[in-house]
Design an enzyme around this catalytic site. Structure first.
Site, PDB file in Angstrom:
ATOM      1  N   LYS A  41       0.860  -1.191   0.000  1.00  0.00           N
ATOM      2  CA  LYS A  41       0.000   0.000   0.000  1.00  0.00           C
ATOM      3  C   LYS A  41       0.901   1.247   0.000  1.00  0.00           C
ATOM      4  O   LYS A  41       2.119   1.128   0.187  1.00  0.00           O
ATOM      5  CB  LYS A  41      -0.909  -0.027   1.229  1.00  0.00           C
ATOM      6  N   TYR A 280      14.897  32.236   0.581  1.00  0.00           N
ATOM      7  CA  TYR A 280      13.853  33.156   1.042  1.00  0.00           C
ATOM      8  C   TYR A 280      14.137  33.649   2.451  1.00  0.00           C
ATOM      9  O   TYR A 280      14.611  32.883   3.294  1.00  0.00           O
ATOM     10  CB  TYR A 280      12.494  32.443   1.067  1.00  0.00           C
TER      11      TYR A 280
HETATM   12  C1  LIG Z   1       0.058  -1.439   6.763  1.00  0.00           C
HETATM   13  C2  LIG Z   1      -0.493  -2.702   7.265  1.00  0.00           C
HETATM   14  C3  LIG Z   1       0.358  -3.789   7.507  1.00  0.00           C
HETATM   15  C4  LIG Z   1       1.880  -3.709   7.384  1.00  0.00           C
HETATM   16  O1  LIG Z   1       2.425  -2.949   8.421  1.00  0.00           O
HETATM   17  P1  LIG Z   1       4.027  -2.857   8.642  1.00  0.00           P
HETATM   18  O2  LIG Z   1       4.177  -2.276   9.984  1.00  0.00           O
HETATM   19  O3  LIG Z   1       4.538  -1.942   7.580  1.00  0.00           O
HETATM   20  O4  LIG Z   1       4.556  -4.213   8.495  1.00  0.00           O
HETATM   21  C5  LIG Z   1      -0.225  -4.963   7.919  1.00  0.00           C
HETATM   22  N1  LIG Z   1      -1.568  -5.076   8.074  1.00  0.00           N
HETATM   23  C6  LIG Z   1      -2.405  -4.036   7.856  1.00  0.00           C
HETATM   24  C7  LIG Z   1      -3.866  -4.212   8.056  1.00  0.00           C
HETATM   25  C8  LIG Z   1      -1.895  -2.817   7.447  1.00  0.00           C
HETATM   26  O5  LIG Z   1      -2.720  -1.802   7.242  1.00  0.00           O
END
Ligand SMILES: *Cc1c(COP(=O)(O)O)cnc(C)c1O
Length: 388
Positions: A41, A280
């Site tokens: 993701k 700036y």
């Molecule tokens: C993002 C996510 C993960 C992975 O998390 P990490 O800490 O990056 O390993 C696992 N399960 C769910 C539901 C997530 O949203």
């Protein structure tokens, strides 16, 4: 490649070697027969879905997790036919048909959605590949114990319209020992609730609860599958998780490698007289004559404004200071200590140059951001490429 994607003012490189190294570490660490779902993701945590997914497949990964349907589409566009994709979060009502027709696995956490999905699958003559999310204490999404009563009749009525791919939950902060009691209680509830399915004869293909932190800190909670995000990119979920791992090992070294390098180049060099302000406003005053290098990377490219007057970048293998305010598209570095910096010289914003390294961690400690946040903020528009 189109002309517009060929030239971006900076470039992100992914090291295939590092990807293979991290995935092989994770494979060795998880118990036998535990499947690894690679969480991609947030544009593969900023690394780039289209490059990361095929590389991970090459290392034996055959299951990917995303948050939403748009990300699933991108994985689908590059993955091998037999590779599975799991949507853990958002699917708009009009997207369900695409999900079902493309054989996506997906989480359900609401009775109404479960009903819609099963009805539609029944109508289409396909099987909905569902993961039922259980609310065990995170208090975000998932079916609570009392909502299960709404599930049973649906599962019975539409028994030919689905495959129960999984029963799952998400833990509320396994990366910190401060949450230990809460995590234990979540797992207890998870075991209880999954037991209710079993009692009724519903055997899920897999139980899963662990993200990176729980995979490392609570190996007993790996169940049938782990959903590993941050670890595969070479970062620990927290310092605590790393210490937990390394304190139980003889060799006190980090077994992970960073995958990402972010590079740009010098676009202009100039000399500034003592007493002049740079960039700036008046946040940086040259207290002596300076040579400065202008780099075409700014906050619109994901280089945080919070790094104004505090960031460090690498030029000629040396660590040099970012001075003045970060602009939308440019930053300025003090290269007075270097000889003969010229236009076109390589600049490393994250990664290695000769013997020096800028890690996202040190970069983010400076600006008080988490690795997670900083990585995912790297814009998708920056050109990415895989290196050996
Ligand atoms: C993002 C996510 C993960 C992975 O998390 P990490 O800490 O990056 O390993 C696992 N399960 C769910 C539901 C997530 O949203």
């Amino acid at each position: 490649m189109t002309a517009t994607s060929f030239h971006t003012p900076s470039i992100i490189e992914l090291s295939y070697d590092a990807i293979a190294h991290n995935l092989s570490f994770i494979k060795r660490f998880v118990k036998k027969n535990v499947r690894i779902s690679s969480v991609v993701k947030g544009n593969a945590y900023g690394h780039g879905i289209e490059i990361y997914v095929p590389a991970a497949e090459h290392c034996g990964i055959d299951h990917f997790s995303v948050f939403s349907i748009d990300e699933a589409e991108r994985v689908l566009s590059v993955k091998q036919p037999e590779t599975a994709v799991m949507i853990m979060g958002w699917i708009p009502p009009e997207g369900l048909i695409w999900v079902l027709e493309n054989d996506m696995e997906f989480w359900v956490f609401e009775p109404e959605r479960l009903k819609e999905a099963l009805k539609l699958a029944d109508k289409l003559g396909v099987k909905a590949r569902i993961h039922i999310e259980l609310e065990t204490g995170m208090n975000r999404t998932g079916f609570g114990p009392y909502e299960l009563n709404e599930i049973w009749p649906l599962l019975r009525t539409y028994k030919d319209a689905y495959v129960l791919e999984g029963l799952c939950t998400h833990l509320a902060g396994a990366e910190s020992i401060a949450n230990h009691v809460r995590i234990q209680r979540q797992i207890k509830r998870f075991r209880l609730m999954t037991g209710l399915f079993k009692d009724r004869g519903y055997q899920a293909k897999s139980l899963h609860a662990a993200s990176s932190a729980a995979t490392i800190v609570y190996p007993a909670f790996q169940f049938d599958m782990v959903r590993v995000g941050i670890l595969q990119y070479g970062y620990w979920p927290s310092k605590e998780t790393f210490i937990h791992y390394v304190s139980r090992r003889k060799k006190k070294i980090d077994p992970l490698d960073r995958i990402i390098s972010w590079k740009s180049s010098v676009m202009a060099v100039k000399h500034v007289r003592q007493g002049e302000f740079v960039s700036y406003g008046t946040t940086y005053l040259a207290t002596e004559d300076k040579t400065i290098a202008i780099v075409p990377t700014g906050y619109s490219h994901g280089y945080s404004r919070a790094l104004s007057n505090s960031g460090r970048i690498l030029i000629h293998g040396q660590r040099v200071a970012v001075i003045g305010m970060i602009n939308m598209n440019m930053l300025i570095a003090d290269v007075s200590s270097l000889r003969d910096v010229v236009v076109g010289d390589e600049v490393v914003l994250i990664g290695k140059q000769e013997h020096q390294t800028i890690s996202v961690a040190s970069f983010s400690e400076l600006s008080n951001q988490l690795n997670y946040e900083l990585l995912t903020r790297l814009p998708a528009g920056i050109l990415r490429r895989l290196t050996p």
